[in-house]
Design an enzyme around this catalytic site. Structure first.
Site, PDB file in Angstrom:
ATOM      1  N   ASN A   1       2.889  28.600  43.108  1.00  0.00           N
ATOM      2  CA  ASN A   1       3.990  28.660  42.142  1.00  0.00           C
ATOM      3  C   ASN A   1       5.072  27.654  42.499  1.00  0.00           C
ATOM      4  O   ASN A   1       6.111  27.623  41.875  1.00  0.00           O
ATOM      5  CB  ASN A   1       4.627  30.060  42.166  1.00  0.00           C
ATOM      6  N   ASN A   2       4.805  26.871  43.551  1.00  0.00           N
ATOM      7  CA  ASN A   2       5.807  25.919  44.031  1.00  0.00           C
ATOM      8  C   ASN A   2       5.792  24.685  43.118  1.00  0.00           C
ATOM      9  O   ASN A   2       4.837  23.903  43.119  1.00  0.00           O
ATOM     10  CB  ASN A   2       5.458  25.551  45.481  1.00  0.00           C
TER      11      ASN A   2
ATOM     12  N   ASP B   1      -1.953  25.463  52.133  1.00  0.00           N
ATOM     13  CA  ASP B   1      -0.896  26.025  52.961  1.00  0.00           C
ATOM     14  C   ASP B   1      -0.408  24.873  53.811  1.00  0.00           C
ATOM     15  O   ASP B   1      -1.197  24.105  54.364  1.00  0.00           O
ATOM     16  CB  ASP B   1      -1.400  27.171  53.831  1.00  0.00           C
TER      17      ASP B   1
ATOM     18  N   GLY C   1      11.785  21.080  49.889  1.00  0.00           N
ATOM     19  CA  GLY C   1      11.702  21.572  51.267  1.00  0.00           C
ATOM     20  C   GLY C   1      12.485  20.721  52.256  1.00  0.00           C
ATOM     21  O   GLY C   1      13.681  20.461  52.078  1.00  0.00           O
TER      22      GLY C   1
ATOM     23  N   HIS D   1       0.829  14.416  54.091  1.00  0.00           N
ATOM     24  CA  HIS D   1      -0.160  15.398  54.500  1.00  0.00           C
ATOM     25  C   HIS D   1      -0.946  15.929  53.297  1.00  0.00           C
ATOM     26  O   HIS D   1      -2.166  15.961  53.289  1.00  0.00           O
ATOM     27  CB  HIS D   1       0.563  16.540  55.221  1.00  0.00           C
TER      28      HIS D   1
ATOM     29  N   LYS E   1       5.208  21.220  44.707  1.00  0.00           N
ATOM     30  CA  LYS E   1       3.799  20.976  45.039  1.00  0.00           C
ATOM     31  C   LYS E   1       2.977  20.696  43.789  1.00  0.00           C
ATOM     32  O   LYS E   1       2.174  19.776  43.760  1.00  0.00           O
ATOM     33  CB  LYS E   1       3.192  22.237  45.675  1.00  0.00           C
TER      34      LYS E   1
HETATM   35  P1  IMP Z   1       3.553  27.282  51.590  1.00  0.00           P
HETATM   36  O1  IMP Z   1       3.726  27.552  50.145  1.00  0.00           O
HETATM   37  O2  IMP Z   1       3.424  28.432  52.483  1.00  0.00           O
HETATM   38  O3  IMP Z   1       2.469  26.244  51.830  1.00  0.00           O
HETATM   39  O4  IMP Z   1       4.932  26.652  52.030  1.00  0.00           O
HETATM   40  C1  IMP Z   1       5.056  25.385  52.450  1.00  0.00           C
HETATM   41  C2  IMP Z   1       6.486  25.162  52.903  1.00  0.00           C
HETATM   42  O5  IMP Z   1       6.418  24.106  53.872  1.00  0.00           O
HETATM   43  C3  IMP Z   1       7.374  24.661  51.784  1.00  0.00           C
HETATM   44  O6  IMP Z   1       8.078  25.712  51.184  1.00  0.00           O
HETATM   45  C4  IMP Z   1       8.294  23.723  52.539  1.00  0.00           C
HETATM   46  O7  IMP Z   1       9.298  24.451  53.175  1.00  0.00           O
HETATM   47  C5  IMP Z   1       7.378  23.141  53.612  1.00  0.00           C
HETATM   48  N1  IMP Z   1       6.665  21.936  53.106  1.00  0.00           N
HETATM   49  C6  IMP Z   1       5.337  21.776  52.950  1.00  0.00           C
HETATM   50  N2  IMP Z   1       5.039  20.568  52.456  1.00  0.00           N
HETATM   51  C7  IMP Z   1       6.214  19.968  52.272  1.00  0.00           C
HETATM   52  C8  IMP Z   1       6.560  18.705  51.749  1.00  0.00           C
HETATM   53  O8  IMP Z   1       5.738  17.878  51.329  1.00  0.00           O
HETATM   54  N3  IMP Z   1       7.872  18.448  51.714  1.00  0.00           N
HETATM   55  C9  IMP Z   1       8.816  19.323  52.159  1.00  0.00           C
HETATM   56  N4  IMP Z   1       8.564  20.518  52.626  1.00  0.00           N
HETATM   57  C10 IMP Z   1       7.253  20.841  52.697  1.00  0.00           C
END
Ligand code: IMP
Length: 194
Positions: A9-10, A68, A148, A175, A13
């Protein structure tokens, strides 16, 4: 066109992923009517990605992938790592970033890497793809793109932060970009076999 669900839901991303995939019809969680929070209870990126992808596969039986990802800061023993999204105790990008800056204050080593692991559930089987991006953490934020920790992350070989670089540049070296390209190459092979 073959459908593929993005188990996230991000919006940051989802925007990045949509810019990288053209030969598949990408569906968001909203498109498939999944409104619940997906749990990420584990201590590794692999297990959390698999838990998310599997939960959505059970819900809709469609091909799906989950990523993730997180920031691993070397002087902090690779924290926040899998806790990146809620490091401050809240799902708040600004508070999480400020906590990293506070913890890093006065530490000489400001190196870090982002890591992403994708779990793809394709025709019921799980496949994994990963990518990392090395960089350093600034003392102050710069730029308003990305999400982020991007305003304080300068990727190796660059002077601008991920929040200053254009999205195409970030996707080329990030990444998630690296992990996504591995998955896209795999999917292209699978689609050619049809
Ligand atoms: P996930 O939804 O658990 O994968 O959360 C990943 C979290 O890692 C995000 O909410 C960010 O805080 C951090 N993160 C992962 N990838 C990025 C990126 O490309 N830019 C900035 N923060 C990131």
């Amino acid at each position: 066109m073959e459908e593929l669900v993005i188990a996230s839901n991000n919006q940051g991303k989802i925007r990045e992923i949509r810019a990288m995939v053209s030969n598949l019809s990408l569906l968001s969680l909203m498109d498939i009517g999944f409104m619940d929070e997906i749990l990420e209870p584990f201590h590794t990126f692999e297990e959390n990605a698999a838990a998310k992808a599997r939960a959505i596969y059970r819900f809709c039986q469609k091909n799906v992938f989950a990523d993730d990802s997180g920031l691993c800061v070397h002087a902090l023993g690779n924290a926040p790592g899998v806790d990146s999204a809620h490091y401050s105790g809240e799902r708040d990008d600004e508070k999480n970033l400020q906590k990293v800056l506070e913890r890093l204050a006065g530490k000489p080593d400001r190196t870090a890497h982002y890591k992403a692991v994708i779990c793809l559930v394709w025709n019921g089987k799980s496949y994994y793809f990963e990518g990392t991006c090395m960089g350093t953490i600034l003392e102050e934020k710069r730029g308003d793109k990305g999400f982020g920790y991007d305003p304080v992350f300068v990727p190796e070989g660059y002077e601008q932060t991920f929040a200053e670089l254009p999205l195409e540049v970030k996707n080329n070296i990030s990444h998630r970009g690296k992990a996504m390209r591995k998955m896209v190459a795999f999917l292209e092979e699978q689609l050619q076999k049809k």
